[in-house]
Every structure is written in C-alpha cells, then in structure tokens.
Design an enzyme around this catalytic site. Sequence first.
Site, PDB file in Angstrom:
ATOM      1  CD  GLU A 164      -2.939  -1.025   0.001  1.00  0.00           C
ATOM      2  OE1 GLU A 164      -3.124   0.053  -0.466  1.00  0.00           O
ATOM      3  OE2 GLU A 164      -3.536  -1.986  -0.315  1.00  0.00           O
TER       4      GLU A 164
ATOM      5  CB  CYS B  50      -6.421  -3.064   5.961  1.00  0.00           C
ATOM      6  SG  CYS B  50      -6.660  -4.728   6.411  1.00  0.00           S
TER       7      CYS B  50
ATOM      8  CG  HIS C  49      -4.564  -5.203   1.359  1.00  0.00           C
ATOM      9  ND1 HIS C  49      -5.027  -3.680   1.414  1.00  0.00           N
ATOM     10  CD2 HIS C  49      -5.507  -5.737   2.426  1.00  0.00           C
ATOM     11  CE1 HIS C  49      -5.632  -3.268   2.252  1.00  0.00           C
ATOM     12  NE2 HIS C  49      -6.336  -4.538   2.926  1.00  0.00           N
TER      13      HIS C  49
HETATM   14  N1  PCA Z   1      -8.859  -6.992   5.630  1.00  0.00           N
HETATM   15  C1  PCA Z   1      -9.516  -5.762   5.962  1.00  0.00           C
HETATM   16  C2  PCA Z   1      -9.596  -5.848   7.742  1.00  0.00           C
HETATM   17  C3  PCA Z   1      -9.143  -7.073   8.103  1.00  0.00           C
HETATM   18  C4  PCA Z   1      -8.521  -7.824   6.907  1.00  0.00           C
HETATM   19  O1  PCA Z   1      -7.651  -8.677   6.960  1.00  0.00           O
HETATM   20  C5  PCA Z   1      -9.365  -4.289   5.273  1.00  0.00           C
HETATM   21  O2  PCA Z   1      -8.624  -4.852   4.178  1.00  0.00           O
HETATM   22  O3  PCA Z   1      -9.555  -3.513   5.807  1.00  0.00           O
END
Ligand code: PCA
Length: 214
Positions: free
Chosen positions: A77, A142, A166
Amino acid sequence: MRAVVQGFGPFGDFAVNPSELLVRSLAERGDDDLVAEVLPVSMQRVAETVPKLMDKHRPDVWLGVGLAAGRPALSIEAVAVNLAHWPQADADADGVSVTRAAVAADGAAAYLTTLPVAQILGSWHEAGIPGYLSQSAGSYLCNLSFYCAAQAARDLDIDCRVGFLHVPLLPDLVTEPERQPSMSMALQSAGLDLVLTAGRNATDRAGLYLGRTA
Ligand code: PCA
C-alpha cells in the site's frame, strides 16, 4: 533490526484470515527480532493496541498484513488516509460501523508508506511473485491500523519504516472461482518475507518516491 508484523483475525464471511496464518507461521520461526501480533477486526481495539505495541517494541519496521478478497496479487500500500468509513453490513467485530469519520481528530490527512517500494516490487518480480503498488488501502480496518502505526511512530519519535501488505484469498477460501482470484500460502509467505527483507535493508532515502517530482 526489530520488525513487528501485525495481522488480523477472522473478518467477513471467511473462516480464516490468511494474514493471521501468515503472521502465526512467522511467529513459529522463533526469530527474536520479529514480533508477530494478530489483532481483532475492531476499530476500538486496533486504535488502542497499535500505539501500545509501537511504544513497547520500538521497531525498525512495522508491517501490517490484511486480506483483500478479490485482489489478484499481493499489493503493497502506498498510503494510509485519515478516513474511517464502512457500512453496517461490514460492521467490525464489535458491531461498529462509521460514516466518514476521522481516524485521528486533527491528524494528518494521510501518511505515505516509508517502506522501500521499489525494492519490494523489484524483489517480487525477480522471484516470480505477482505483486503491485496499490494506491488505496480502503477506509476499513487495514487502512486504520496502517494510519495508527504511522501516526504512533511519528508521535513517539521512532525511526520506523511503516507499511501495509494486502494479500489475496487462499485457494481453499474460494467459493466462486469464476470471480475470486487466489494465491497459494507458499507464494504469499515468500512475498511477505521479501517485504520484510527489503524493509530491514532499506537505506535512508528509500521510500515511496523514486526521487522525482511530477
Ligand atoms: N482486511 C480488512 C480488515 C481486516 C483484513 O484482513 C481490510 O482490508 O481493511
């Protein structure tokens, strides 16, 4: 070089969160310089716990990891934004939803990742692991954990590289293969290792930018 790697517990309709499996498998390696933490998908508990962990461990690298079901590859990110926004249908583990709230009142609008993005993308490419730079971590937990970590490092004056990874679904979590991409645990884990290695080896100048202004 101490690193904190923070994943998340179950969320949404998925029985397990790949980020939890990744973080727990890191913990099993017994690396003294690595702190592995799994947090619940809870706004209140993430906001309280992340600054405490940052203060306790004072790491050189903080990496959050979360599931992004539907994404086709690993994504590092670029930015955490000061926005929390999700509907009741996606209520967190405490049943909480929010509409266009600030993560931190009077906080910075955003924090850019301080992980060495070029090195991460390059090492994924060399290893044959599909991964890309994502321009948005969303406005859910996240993003919130990433924002809280970046803000805590700044508030506590800790020289820590902060970022968020992610990951896609694991193959065995896929229920609709015609529209749900996935990636094996082995590839996800190898990709995570490369992020940590790049973070630990980063030079002072490495970060999101390539040194040019647009
Ligand atoms: N993904 C979510 C919150 C927890 C997770 O594993 C997100 O992308 O915000």
